[in-house]
Design a protein around this motif. Structure first.
Motif, short mmCIF file in Angstrom:
data_model
loop_
_atom_site.label_atom_id
_atom_site.label_comp_id
_atom_site.label_asym_id
_atom_site.label_seq_id
_atom_site.Cartn_x
_atom_site.Cartn_y
_atom_site.Cartn_z
N THR A 140 -0.02 -5.96 6.35
CA THR A 140 -0.03 -5.36 5.02
C THR A 140 1.27 -4.60 4.79
N VAL A 142 0.25 3.55 9.78
CA VAL A 142 1.25 2.50 9.60
C VAL A 142 1.01 1.36 10.59
N VAL A 159 1.22 4.77 1.23
CA VAL A 159 0.69 5.72 2.20
C VAL A 159 1.21 7.10 1.83
N VAL A 193 0.85 -1.19 0.00
CA VAL A 193 0.00 0.00 0.00
C VAL A 193 0.89 1.24 0.00
N ALA A 230 7.06 -2.15 6.82
CA ALA A 230 6.87 -0.76 6.38
C ALA A 230 8.20 -0.12 6.07
N THR A 248 3.82 -1.88 3.46
CA THR A 248 3.49 -0.47 3.33
C THR A 248 4.71 0.33 2.87
N LEU A 268 -1.97 -0.78 9.39
CA LEU A 268 -1.63 -1.65 8.27
C LEU A 268 -0.72 -2.79 8.72
#
Length: 231
Positions: A63, A55, A8, A6, A92, A65, A58
Motif C-alpha cells: 500500500t 509504515v 499516515v 494512505v 512510502a 503511503t 502498509l
C-alpha cells in the motif's frame, strides 16, 4: 495497489485524553475535506502504534503511503524517526511538517485575540512557546513562525521553549518584562493540550492561549502537505 496513497497522520503522542481526541479529529477533518481519502494514525512517542510499525505494515500489503508529521517544526522526530520509518520502503514517502505556515500564524493570532490580547498595544509582549528541540532546523522553524506572527502585533514577539532549546518559556517571559512590557501573553505553539501546555501555566505570563486545535485551517494544511509529497 491503491490508487490513492494512505495518509499516515504521525503525531508526537500524548497521555492527555483531550489531546488524543483532538489529534484524532484532525485526521477526520482531512477526510471530510477530501472524501475517499484513507487515513491512519501513528506516533513517534508515548503511545502506540509507532510510525515504524504502521509504515512497515502498509508496505507489507503493498500500500503506497504518505507520512505527514503532525508536528509544527522539523526536528529529530521528522528528520530521524519519520525519515527512518519510510527509508526502507520504496512505496512510502514523508511529507514536511505542518509548520511553519501562514495559516498556523493566523490561528495563533486568533487564539491571542480570544485570550484578550490587544494587537495594537505596544506594551503587550507575546512569547511564542514551542515544545523545543536540540535540532537547529526546528528552532529556525519556530523563529520563522514568530516572524510571521510579529506582522500582526505592535508589541514584541519573542520565542521560548519547553525543553532542549533556549530560552525557556519562563526566561522569555521574564526577559519581556525586563524589556518594559506591561503585559506578557504566552502563545501556545502546540497542537493540543498535554504535558507542555500544562507547564506553560507556571511560566509567569499574564495569560496563556489555548492550543491550535481545533481549527479547520489545520486540516487544510495537513492535506497540502500530503499533496506536496506526492507532487
Amino acid at each position: 495497489m491503491s490508487a490513492q496513497p494512505v495518509l499516515v497522520a504521525c503525531a508526537h503522542g500524548t497521555r492527555n485524553p483531550t489531546g488524543r481526541r483532538l489529534i484524532g479529529e484532525l485526521a477526520l477533518g482531512a477526510r471530510a475535506l477530501r472524501p475517499g481519502l484513507r487515513t491512519t494514525a501513528a506516533f513517534v512517542d508515548v503511545q502506540p502504534p509507532t510510525v515504524v510499525d504502521v509504515v512497515a505494515g502498509l508496505a507489507g500489503s503493498r500500500t503506497p503511503t504518505v507520512v505527514v508529521p503532525l508536528l509544527l517544526s522539523g526536528g529529530y522526530h521528522v528528520h530521524v524517526d519519520i525519515a527512518g520509518a519510510v527509508a526502507a520502503h520504496p512505496g512510502a514517502v514523508a511529507a514536511r511538517p505542518l509548520g511553519p505556515d501562514p495559516r498556523l500564524a493566523a490561528v495563533l493570532t486568533a487564539r491571542l485575540l480570544a485570550a484578550g490580547a490587544d494587537p495594537t498595544d505596544t506594551r503587550t509582549a507575546v512569547v511564542l512557546a514551542a515544545a523545543g528541540s536540540s535540532d537547529a532546523r526546528s528552532v529556525a522553524d519556530v523563529e520563522h513562525t514568530a516572524q510571521m506572527l510579529q506582522a500582526d502585533w505592535a508589541g514584541p514577539v519573542t520565542t521560548g521553549y519547553g525543553s532542549a532549546a533556549k530560552p525557556t518559556v519562563p526566561d522569555a517571559v521574564a526577559a519581556a518584562r525586563a524589556a518594559g512590557a506591561q503585559r506578557v501573553v504566552v502563545a501556545a505553539y502546540l497542537l493540543a493540550p498535554g504535558h507542555f501546555h500544562d507547564k506553560l501555566q507556571g511560566a509567569g505570563a499574564d495569560c496563556v492561549t489555548a492550543p491550535l486545535l481545533p481549527d479547520e485551517r489545520i486540516a487544510a494544511v495537513l492535506l497540502d502537505r500530503y499533496d506536496a509529497a506526492l507532487g
